[in-house]
Design a protein around this motif. Structure first.
Motif, PDB file in Angstrom:
ATOM      1  N   PHE A 140       0.716  -1.188   0.066  1.00  0.00           N
ATOM      2  CA  PHE A 140       0.022   0.020  -0.029  1.00  0.00           C
ATOM      3  C   PHE A 140       0.881   1.240   0.177  1.00  0.00           C
ATOM      4  CE2 PHE A 140      -3.965  -1.568   2.287  1.00  0.00           C
ATOM      5  CZ  PHE A 140      -4.250  -2.773   1.214  1.00  0.00           C
ATOM      6  N   ALA A 141       1.927   1.008   0.831  1.00  0.00           N
ATOM      7  CA  ALA A 141       2.841   2.480   1.208  1.00  0.00           C
ATOM      8  C   ALA A 141       3.632   2.791  -0.167  1.00  0.00           C
ATOM      9  CB  ALA A 141       3.439   2.279   2.276  1.00  0.00           C
ATOM     10  N   ASP A 142       4.261   1.745  -0.547  1.00  0.00           N
ATOM     11  CA  ASP A 142       4.964   1.792  -1.820  1.00  0.00           C
ATOM     12  C   ASP A 142       4.164   2.584  -2.895  1.00  0.00           C
ATOM     13  OD1 ASP A 142       7.179   1.145  -0.186  1.00  0.00           O
ATOM     14  OD2 ASP A 142       7.252  -1.099  -0.871  1.00  0.00           O
ATOM     15  N   TYR A 143       3.100   1.879  -3.279  1.00  0.00           N
ATOM     16  CA  TYR A 143       2.290   2.247  -4.316  1.00  0.00           C
ATOM     17  C   TYR A 143       1.833   3.659  -4.076  1.00  0.00           C
ATOM     18  CZ  TYR A 143      -1.331   2.644  -7.685  1.00  0.00           C
ATOM     19  OH  TYR A 143      -2.291   3.374  -8.690  1.00  0.00           O
ATOM     20  N   LEU A 144       1.181   4.024  -2.956  1.00  0.00           N
ATOM     21  CA  LEU A 144       0.778   5.311  -2.801  1.00  0.00           C
ATOM     22  C   LEU A 144       1.820   6.420  -3.066  1.00  0.00           C
ATOM     23  CD1 LEU A 144      -1.688   4.896   0.086  1.00  0.00           C
ATOM     24  CD2 LEU A 144      -2.227   5.419  -2.193  1.00  0.00           C
ATOM     25  N   HIS A 145       3.255   6.045  -2.249  1.00  0.00           N
ATOM     26  CA  HIS A 145       4.407   7.206  -2.489  1.00  0.00           C
ATOM     27  C   HIS A 145       4.762   7.159  -3.955  1.00  0.00           C
ATOM     28  CE1 HIS A 145       7.987   8.984  -1.874  1.00  0.00           C
ATOM     29  NE2 HIS A 145       8.772   7.922  -2.440  1.00  0.00           N
ATOM     30  N   TRP A 146       4.606   6.103  -4.796  1.00  0.00           N
ATOM     31  CA  TRP A 146       5.080   6.105  -6.212  1.00  0.00           C
ATOM     32  C   TRP A 146       3.970   7.071  -6.778  1.00  0.00           C
ATOM     33  CZ3 TRP A 146       2.244   4.812 -10.479  1.00  0.00           C
ATOM     34  CH2 TRP A 146       2.846   5.036 -11.605  1.00  0.00           C
ATOM     35  N   LEU A 147       2.731   6.744  -6.700  1.00  0.00           N
ATOM     36  CA  LEU A 147       1.596   7.412  -7.304  1.00  0.00           C
ATOM     37  C   LEU A 147       1.742   9.033  -6.713  1.00  0.00           C
ATOM     38  CD1 LEU A 147      -1.028   6.955  -8.843  1.00  0.00           C
ATOM     39  CD2 LEU A 147      -2.102   6.756  -7.007  1.00  0.00           C
ATOM     40  N   GLU A 148       1.933   9.321  -5.821  1.00  0.00           N
ATOM     41  CA  GLU A 148       2.267  10.607  -5.182  1.00  0.00           C
ATOM     42  C   GLU A 148       3.222  11.362  -6.007  1.00  0.00           C
ATOM     43  OE1 GLU A 148       0.362  10.422  -0.747  1.00  0.00           O
ATOM     44  OE2 GLU A 148       2.360  10.441  -0.963  1.00  0.00           O
ATOM     45  N   THR A 149       4.271  10.681  -6.138  1.00  0.00           N
ATOM     46  CA  THR A 149       5.391  11.430  -6.743  1.00  0.00           C
ATOM     47  C   THR A 149       5.202  11.255  -8.269  1.00  0.00           C
ATOM     48  OG1 THR A 149       6.837  10.182  -5.344  1.00  0.00           O
ATOM     49  CG2 THR A 149       8.006  10.923  -7.214  1.00  0.00           C
ATOM     50  N   TYR A 150       4.514  10.504  -8.766  1.00  0.00           N
ATOM     51  CA  TYR A 150       4.376  10.498 -10.275  1.00  0.00           C
ATOM     52  C   TYR A 150       3.205  11.685 -10.842  1.00  0.00           C
ATOM     53  CZ  TYR A 150       3.611   8.370 -15.126  1.00  0.00           C
ATOM     54  OH  TYR A 150       3.370   8.420 -16.385  1.00  0.00           O
ATOM     55  N   LEU A 151       2.427  11.638  -9.823  1.00  0.00           N
ATOM     56  CA  LEU A 151       1.113  12.449 -10.172  1.00  0.00           C
ATOM     57  C   LEU A 151       1.410  13.862  -9.770  1.00  0.00           C
ATOM     58  CD1 LEU A 151      -1.879  10.432  -9.609  1.00  0.00           C
ATOM     59  CD2 LEU A 151      -0.599  10.807 -11.678  1.00  0.00           C
ATOM     60  N   CYS A 152       2.259  14.300  -8.882  1.00  0.00           N
ATOM     61  CA  CYS A 152       2.581  15.381  -8.308  1.00  0.00           C
ATOM     62  C   CYS A 152       3.752  15.472  -7.724  1.00  0.00           C
ATOM     63  CB  CYS A 152       1.539  15.717  -6.975  1.00  0.00           C
ATOM     64  SG  CYS A 152       1.375  17.444  -6.292  1.00  0.00           S
ATOM     65  N   LYS A 153       4.777  15.498  -8.531  1.00  0.00           N
ATOM     66  CA  LYS A 153       6.162  15.547  -8.532  1.00  0.00           C
ATOM     67  C   LYS A 153       6.794  16.703  -7.317  1.00  0.00           C
ATOM     68  CE  LYS A 153       7.511  13.676 -13.032  1.00  0.00           C
ATOM     69  NZ  LYS A 153       5.850  13.503 -13.459  1.00  0.00           N
ATOM     70  N   ALA A 154       6.192  17.760  -7.450  1.00  0.00           N
ATOM     71  CA  ALA A 154       6.589  18.963  -6.677  1.00  0.00           C
ATOM     72  C   ALA A 154       6.311  18.651  -5.246  1.00  0.00           C
ATOM     73  CB  ALA A 154       6.222  20.082  -7.091  1.00  0.00           C
ATOM     74  N   SER A 155       5.572  17.894  -4.699  1.00  0.00           N
ATOM     75  CA  SER A 155       4.897  17.682  -3.393  1.00  0.00           C
ATOM     76  C   SER A 155       5.515  16.616  -2.601  1.00  0.00           C
ATOM     77  CB  SER A 155       3.398  17.355  -3.313  1.00  0.00           C
ATOM     78  OG  SER A 155       2.766  18.602  -3.881  1.00  0.00           O
TER      79      SER A 155
END
Length: 406
Positions: A140-155
């Motif tokens: 869960f955590a690894d996917y959510l971290h990747w998704l956040e980085t992919y969709l919102c790189k600056a955050s």
């Protein structure tokens, strides 16, 4: 409703994707597994495991009425109570969460006082193991971290850090699940599967001799199920008057038509065969396997009545049938444990006499089992031998006290 679908590519590669209810692959989960797992050479079973956890994550997010992709694009990241809800729900069995084969219904979240309800979820007898909870929350955590980085790189968010901090400790004591056969159990198994036994489990000579060979291969070689099911006729070789079986890694074997391909997880290696085992292999191949229609079209040693490679489910069914004759469970991995106990019994006198060092013995064990020398798996079996010696010393001390009392 999303689900995981396996497929075989034209090159023989096994892969899996997460699809929606209309059969359309989901963009982000499949991009994530392609970049982080497929491109790095992970097996299809690993990819399926990750996708199944992501599938569960999306189901839970949907139940919580969270559109995670839209939220991240809007920089509305998961709040603490939402993370806590996911962590809480990760403790429960999939059938319970998906409302399948359970006496209770899935917990529904009313519109009002949603957070209060989340905090009061109590489910009896529907919890999963700590190791599975740990794996789910990690994925869960690894996917959510990747998704956040992919969709919102600056955050930068703490979603993954907070979720991973709530993982339970992994169970590391394997003593409880280490189960080998006692010698009287081995004798019962071999007597029961003997094709000359008047009370045969199976209805045909082919099945009786094939299934007997399966047991002898597991017992004599200590191999895994995946290794067993991938043995090919071409893997047997003769050199200097001795017979050998070459165990080979086989990911994406294009000659294997099984969708759920049994995988060889260990290192490739050559194993010597004694005359009794070689005789059983020859007897099965020449007298029984050869009588199956189209058997010559398959190079796999173990085949079905239809000349297709034996499947994992079919192998598991064989052990269920054997187990039905006894008051104990017969399963493939117990033979591997039993082999390791026999190995320890064989080398211990050599170690005690100084003719063999413990390091050399464990390196030999690692080679025969297909492990890297010094691996945790090899250490696990070595520790079991050490524990057995410690128990014997403890009993000796007790007996010594009794001798003094006399």
């Amino acid at each position: 409703m999303v689900s995981v679908k396996r497929f075989i590519g034209s090159s023989g590669e096994r892969f899996a994707v997460l699809i929606d209810s209309e059969g359309i692959p989901l963009t982000y989960p499949n991009l994530y597994t392609t970049i982080n797992f497929r491109n790095r050479g992970h097996s299809v079973n690993t990819i399926v495991s990750v996708l199944e956890d992501i599938e569960l994550l999306y189901y839970l997010l949907n139940k919580l009425q969270i559109n995670i992709e839209q939220r991240i694009k809007e920089k509305l990241f998961l709040q603490l109570h939402e993370i806590e809800a996911l962590v809480n729900l990760a403790n429960f069995k999939r059938n319970y969460l998906l409302n399948k084969k359970t006496d209770r219904k899935i917990v529904s979240f009313p519109e009002k006082r949603r957070e209060a309800v989340r905090a009061k979820i109590v489910i009896k007898n529907d919890n999963v193991s700590k190791n599975l909870i740990y794996r789910r929350l990690t994925n869960f955590a690894d996917y959510l971290h990747w998704l956040e980085t992919y969709l919102c790189k600056a955050s930068a968010t703490n979603t993954a850090k907070i979720m991973k901090a709530r993982r339970p400790r992994k169970t590391i004591d394997h003593s409880a699940d280490y189960k080998s056969f006692e010698q009287d159990q081995i004798n019962l198994i071999l007597e029961t599967i003997d094709p000359s036994n008047q009370k045969n489990i199976w209805s045909s000579d082919f099945l009786n001799y094939r299934n007997e060979l399966i047991i002898y291969l597991l017992l004599y070689l200590g191999c895994r199920k995946g290794e067993l099911l991938n043995i090919k006729l071409s893997d047997f070789v003769q050199s200097n008057g001795s017979f050998y079986l070459n165990i080979k890694r086989n990911h994406d074997d294009d000659s294997d038509t099984r969708l759920y391909q049994p995988l060889v997880k260990t290192r490739s290696r050559g194993l010597a065969l004694n005359l009794n085992l070689k005789k059983k292999i020859d007897q099965y191949i020449l007298n029984y396997r050869s009588h199956i229609a189209n058997a010559e079209s398959s190079d796999f040693l173990l085949i079905s009545n239809q000349a297709t490679p034996l499947s994992i489910n079919a192998l598991d069914k064989i052990f269920t049938q054997i187990s039905s004759r006894f008051q104990f469970r017969v399963h493939a991995h117990a033979f591997r444990h039993t082999w390791n106990d026999k190995f320890t019994d064989k080398v211990q006198p050599l170690i005690d006499s100084g003719r063999l060092t413990e390091d050399k013995a464990e390196n030999d064990r690692a080679y025969l089992m297909g492990w890297i020398p010094g691996s945790q798996s090899a250490r696990r079996y070595a520790k079991r031998a050490e524990d057995r010696r410690a128990i014997e010393v403890g009993l000796g001390i007790q007996n010594k006290f009794e001798e003094n009392d006399e």
